[in-house]
Design an enzyme around this catalytic site. Structure first.
Site, mmCIF file in Angstrom:
data_model
loop_
_atom_site.group_PDB
_atom_site.id
_atom_site.type_symbol
_atom_site.label_atom_id
_atom_site.label_comp_id
_atom_site.label_asym_id
_atom_site.label_seq_id
_atom_site.Cartn_x
_atom_site.Cartn_y
_atom_site.Cartn_z
ATOM 1 N N ARG A 16 0.830 -1.204 0.000
ATOM 2 C CA ARG A 16 0.000 0.000 0.000
ATOM 3 C C ARG A 16 0.866 1.256 0.000
ATOM 4 O O ARG A 16 0.914 1.994 -0.972
ATOM 5 C CB ARG A 16 -0.934 -0.005 1.222
ATOM 6 C CG ARG A 16 -2.080 1.023 1.148
ATOM 7 C CD ARG A 16 -1.654 2.450 1.471
ATOM 8 N NE ARG A 16 -1.069 2.606 2.796
ATOM 9 C CZ ARG A 16 -0.580 3.756 3.243
ATOM 10 N NH1 ARG A 16 -0.580 4.837 2.471
ATOM 11 N NH2 ARG A 16 -0.039 3.837 4.442
ATOM 12 N N HIS A 210 5.556 4.137 12.861
ATOM 13 C CA HIS A 210 5.738 4.140 11.408
ATOM 14 C C HIS A 210 6.831 5.157 11.102
ATOM 15 O O HIS A 210 6.585 6.365 11.100
ATOM 16 C CB HIS A 210 4.420 4.530 10.723
ATOM 17 C CG HIS A 210 4.490 4.549 9.227
ATOM 18 N ND1 HIS A 210 3.867 3.606 8.443
ATOM 19 C CD2 HIS A 210 5.117 5.391 8.366
ATOM 20 C CE1 HIS A 210 4.097 3.878 7.161
ATOM 21 N NE2 HIS A 210 4.856 4.960 7.094
ATOM 22 N N CYS A 243 5.042 9.477 1.105
ATOM 23 C CA CYS A 243 3.741 10.118 0.925
ATOM 24 C C CYS A 243 3.761 11.042 -0.290
ATOM 25 O O CYS A 243 4.548 11.997 -0.319
ATOM 26 C CB CYS A 243 3.347 10.918 2.156
ATOM 27 S SG CYS A 243 1.777 11.780 1.967
ATOM 28 N N ASN A 252 10.581 4.745 3.422
ATOM 29 C CA ASN A 252 10.094 3.949 4.544
ATOM 30 C C ASN A 252 11.235 3.104 5.112
ATOM 31 O O ASN A 252 12.176 2.749 4.400
ATOM 32 C CB ASN A 252 8.981 3.000 4.070
ATOM 33 C CG ASN A 252 7.622 3.662 4.034
ATOM 34 O OD1 ASN A 252 7.160 4.164 5.053
ATOM 35 N ND2 ASN A 252 6.990 3.666 2.883
#
Length: 312
Positions: A16, A210, A243, A252
């Site tokens: 995702r 996260h 993002c 990430n």
């Protein structure tokens, strides 16, 4: 969070968070192969899709089909991101086990990311909570507080506002609320402070960390969160993602590096490192030419390293 010191849960967000951040669209069959490879490596929570309009994120047009495939994998918690009630309705109809709602602590990022104010997003959490209670009360609901450590659009994000927002999301019906370093601004001291405050404010409802590796502090920040009692960590295979609505939000935390760090410390992840690194192959096949990252896959495992053995 839980208090166990010898195990953590790695929540894989590549299918995702990773895919929403690249221009190319991975074919559905490749997504399914990739998710299966992640599962075969031992990952037991995977954020497989985002239920958003296909015109905004064409990469997620096959979300329901991908969820259906993931549901065939026994023991896997199938998670999806939903920005609003409409998305939650579609995700629940598809059969997901867990919903995650992005609630930005930055007023500027909230408008850019979901076109709603922070207050409106808290009410969206409330509406989604009511919906899942009516449709599928067994489904978990997480409100992830994005830009919790700073924002490229707004700059500093007051910590009091972060904690207040998380508490409001729990009051609105979320089961847990975690903190996201959406743009890689966090440092370990800040991570410790905010997660300590989060736990003091909402107790056992405090959720995942996260982290992004934008400035090279991703693993250090994960370790700081672990030391504050966090036991669920989001990560993305090959470091894919970021993002698209936050300038500079890349990188990430690499799942392979995160798993290696904890396993080397003697903390069990339940993930087989060799199989995890092999799961990069279907990722690269589905996104040819897309850069993938990771120090552990590049260097290989240390000589004599045995998973489950604290002595590296």
């Amino acid at each position: 969070m839980n208090s166990s010191d010898n195990s953590i849960l790695v929540s894989e967000v590549g299918p995702r968070d990773g895919l929403q951040s690249v221009k190319a669209t991975m074919p559905t069959a490749d997504k399914m192969r990739w998710i299966t490879a992640l599962y075969d490596a031992g990952l037991r929570e995977i954020e497989v899709a985002s239920f958003v309009p296909a015109k905004l994120l064409p990469q997620m047009a096959d979300a329901a089909e991908v969820v259906r495939h993931a549901l065939t994998l026994p023991g896997l918690t199938v998670m999806a991101l939903v920005p609003n009630r409409r998305g939650a309705e579609a995700a629940l109809a598809a059969g997901v086990h867990k919903l995650t709602v992005p609630v930005s602590a930055s007023a500027a990022h909230s408008l850019a990311n979901v076109r709603k104010t922070r207050e409106e997003m808290v009410e969206e959490v409330r509406a989604i909570s009511d919906l899942r209670r009516a449709m599928a009360p067994h489904v978990r609901l997480e409100a992830g507080i994005s830009t919790a450590f700073g924002c490229t659009l707004q700059g500093k994000v007051p910590e009091d506002e972060v904690i207040r927002l998380a508490a409001q999301c729990i009051e609105a019906g979320a089961d847990e609320s975690g903190l996201s370093d959406t743009v890689g601004y966090a440092n370990p001291a800040q991570v410790r402070r905010l997660f300590r405050r989060l736990r003091a404010e909402i107790g056992g409802h405090a959720g995942a960390a996260h982290m992004h590796n934008t400035r090279g502090l991703g693993l250090a920040n994960c370790l700081a969160a672990y030391e504050e009692g966090v036991r669920t960590f989001d990560a993305s295979l090959g470091g894919l993602g970021g993002c698209p609505y936050a300038p500079g939000a890349s990188g990430n935390v690499v799942t392979e590096d995160l798993v290696f760090m904890f396993e080397a410390m003697g903390v069990s992840t339940g993930v087989d490192l060799e199989k995890l690194m092999a799961a990069r192959l279907p990722l690269m096949a589905g996104l040819p030419g897309e850069p993938v990252y990771g120090m552990t896959p590049e260097a290989g495992l240390p000589k004599g390293f045995v998973q489950g053995n604290m002595n590296v």
